[in-house]
Write a protein that holds these residues in place. Structure first.
Motif, PDB file in Angstrom:
ATOM      1  N   VAL A  83       0.764  -1.039  -0.008  1.00 51.29           N
ATOM      2  CA  VAL A  83       0.004   0.054  -0.090  1.00 51.29           C
ATOM      3  C   VAL A  83       0.786   1.331   0.036  1.00 51.29           C
ATOM      4  O   VAL A  83       0.550   2.222  -0.755  1.00 51.29           O
ATOM      5  N   PHE A  84       1.958   1.254   0.795  1.00 55.13           N
ATOM      6  CA  PHE A  84       2.851   2.480   1.028  1.00 55.13           C
ATOM      7  C   PHE A  84       3.568   2.521  -0.432  1.00 55.13           C
ATOM      8  O   PHE A  84       4.231   3.413  -0.560  1.00 55.13           O
ATOM      9  N   HIS A  85       3.662   1.621  -1.353  1.00 50.08           N
ATOM     10  CA  HIS A  85       4.432   1.842  -2.609  1.00 50.08           C
ATOM     11  C   HIS A  85       3.467   2.452  -3.662  1.00 50.08           C
ATOM     12  O   HIS A  85       3.900   2.538  -4.795  1.00 50.08           O
ATOM     13  N   TRP A  86       2.052   2.605  -3.311  1.00 53.23           N
ATOM     14  CA  TRP A  86       1.246   3.078  -4.216  1.00 53.23           C
ATOM     15  C   TRP A  86       1.458   4.751  -4.468  1.00 53.23           C
ATOM     16  O   TRP A  86       1.766   5.129  -3.435  1.00 53.23           O
ATOM     17  N   GLY A  87       1.490   5.021  -5.628  1.00 49.78           N
ATOM     18  CA  GLY A  87       1.803   6.381  -6.197  1.00 49.78           C
ATOM     19  C   GLY A  87       1.788   7.543  -5.028  1.00 49.78           C
ATOM     20  O   GLY A  87       2.885   8.005  -4.586  1.00 49.78           O
ATOM     21  N   PRO A  88       0.717   7.857  -4.737  1.00 50.77           N
ATOM     22  CA  PRO A  88       0.614   9.111  -3.846  1.00 50.77           C
ATOM     23  C   PRO A  88       1.204   8.949  -2.330  1.00 50.77           C
ATOM     24  O   PRO A  88       1.918   9.835  -1.780  1.00 50.77           O
ATOM     25  N   LEU A  89       1.119   7.403  -1.961  1.00 50.08           N
ATOM     26  CA  LEU A  89       1.479   7.150  -0.659  1.00 50.08           C
ATOM     27  C   LEU A  89       2.990   7.207  -0.671  1.00 50.08           C
ATOM     28  O   LEU A  89       3.672   7.618   0.322  1.00 50.08           O
ATOM     29  N   TYR A  90       3.629   6.600  -1.752  1.00 51.97           N
ATOM     30  CA  TYR A  90       4.990   6.589  -2.086  1.00 51.97           C
ATOM     31  C   TYR A  90       5.486   7.992  -1.827  1.00 51.97           C
ATOM     32  O   TYR A  90       6.613   8.206  -1.062  1.00 51.97           O
ATOM     33  N   ARG A  91       5.090   8.788  -2.706  1.00 55.49           N
ATOM     34  CA  ARG A  91       5.745  10.126  -2.739  1.00 55.49           C
ATOM     35  C   ARG A  91       5.525  10.963  -1.231  1.00 55.49           C
ATOM     36  O   ARG A  91       6.574  11.569  -0.983  1.00 55.49           O
ATOM     37  N   ALA A  92       4.401  10.668  -0.470  1.00 56.86           N
ATOM     38  CA  ALA A  92       4.101  11.352   0.494  1.00 56.86           C
ATOM     39  C   ALA A  92       4.828  10.946   1.852  1.00 56.86           C
ATOM     40  O   ALA A  92       5.023  11.509   2.881  1.00 56.86           O
ATOM     41  N   VAL A  93       4.883   9.777   1.740  1.00 54.92           N
ATOM     42  CA  VAL A  93       5.200   8.927   3.011  1.00 54.92           C
ATOM     43  C   VAL A  93       6.510   7.889   2.819  1.00 54.92           C
ATOM     44  O   VAL A  93       7.334   8.054   3.627  1.00 54.92           O
ATOM     45  N   HIS A  94       6.333   7.000   2.109  1.00 58.82           N
ATOM     46  CA  HIS A  94       7.204   5.980   1.964  1.00 58.82           C
ATOM     47  C   HIS A  94       8.825   6.213   1.442  1.00 58.82           C
ATOM     48  O   HIS A  94       9.683   5.430   1.573  1.00 58.82           O
ATOM     49  N   ARG A  95       8.582   7.329   0.536  1.00 57.15           N
ATOM     50  CA  ARG A  95      10.031   7.586  -0.166  1.00 57.15           C
ATOM     51  C   ARG A  95      11.147   7.824   0.905  1.00 57.15           C
ATOM     52  O   ARG A  95      12.266   7.373   0.831  1.00 57.15           O
ATOM     53  N   GLN A  96      10.633   8.298   2.156  1.00 56.48           N
ATOM     54  CA  GLN A  96      11.667   8.576   3.120  1.00 56.48           C
ATOM     55  C   GLN A  96      12.480   7.267   3.392  1.00 56.48           C
ATOM     56  O   GLN A  96      13.811   7.330   3.612  1.00 56.48           O
ATOM     57  N   HIS A  97      11.777   6.382   3.485  1.00 56.43           N
ATOM     58  CA  HIS A  97      12.412   4.830   3.832  1.00 56.43           C
ATOM     59  C   HIS A  97      13.431   4.682   2.893  1.00 56.43           C
ATOM     60  O   HIS A  97      14.486   4.189   3.169  1.00 56.43           O
ATOM     61  N   HIS A  98      13.132   4.735   1.718  1.00 59.84           N
ATOM     62  CA  HIS A  98      14.110   4.679   0.513  1.00 59.84           C
ATOM     63  C   HIS A  98      15.162   5.341   0.237  1.00 59.84           C
ATOM     64  O   HIS A  98      15.930   5.281  -0.619  1.00 59.84           O
ATOM     65  N   THR A  99      15.218   6.416   1.120  1.00 58.41           N
ATOM     66  CA  THR A  99      16.452   7.427   1.036  1.00 58.41           C
ATOM     67  C   THR A  99      17.620   6.962   1.861  1.00 58.41           C
ATOM     68  O   THR A  99      18.617   7.393   1.790  1.00 58.41           O
ATOM     69  N   TRP A 100      17.298   5.908   2.688  1.00 59.95           N
ATOM     70  CA  TRP A 100      18.558   5.221   3.448  1.00 59.95           C
ATOM     71  C   TRP A 100      19.199   4.490   2.381  1.00 59.95           C
ATOM     72  O   TRP A 100      18.807   3.534   1.803  1.00 59.95           O
ATOM     73  N   THR A 101      20.747   4.626   2.451  1.00 56.83           N
ATOM     74  CA  THR A 101      21.432   3.938   1.828  1.00 56.83           C
ATOM     75  C   THR A 101      21.907   2.900   2.188  1.00 56.83           C
ATOM     76  O   THR A 101      22.285   1.739   1.396  1.00 56.83           O
TER      77      THR A 101
END
Length: 98
Positions: free
Chosen positions: A34-52
């Motif tokens: 659900v958090f990978h769905w477009g609007p939620l990804y951009r607003a919420v989940h993207r932060q998680h994917h910025t971890w290197t």
């Protein structure tokens, strides 16, 4: 009487772990999708994917909505659903967050 409930049997602890593990896996997988769905990804989940890094601590680097929906709820859902003994709660959480 001390008011404490007796410790669960080894079989009960095992059964609770099995149920809790599968509830956690299903609930987390669904929430993560659900958090990978477009609007939620951009607003919420993207932060998680910025971890290197690839460490498990990256899961904790998340938006508060994701912490609740994809981390906390799946972790606690199984022990709540099985009405687990408080000791089993602590054992499960320690194992889950290891």
């Amino acid at each position: 009487p001390s008011g404490l409930s007796p410790l669960p049997s080894v079989a009960t602890v095992f059964r609770t772990y099995v149920v809790t593990y599968f509830v956690n896996r299903v609930a987390f997988s669904l929430a993560h999708r659900v958090f990978h769905w477009g609007p939620l990804y951009r607003a919420v989940h993207r932060q998680h994917h910025t971890w290197t890094g690839t460490r498990s601590i990256a899961a904790e680097f998340a938006h508060p909505a994701e912490q609740l929906g994809a981390n906390l709820f799946p972790t606690l859902a199984g022990v709540v659903a099985t009405n687990a003994h408080p000791l089993v709660w602590w054992m499960w959480i320690a194992w889950r967050l290891e």
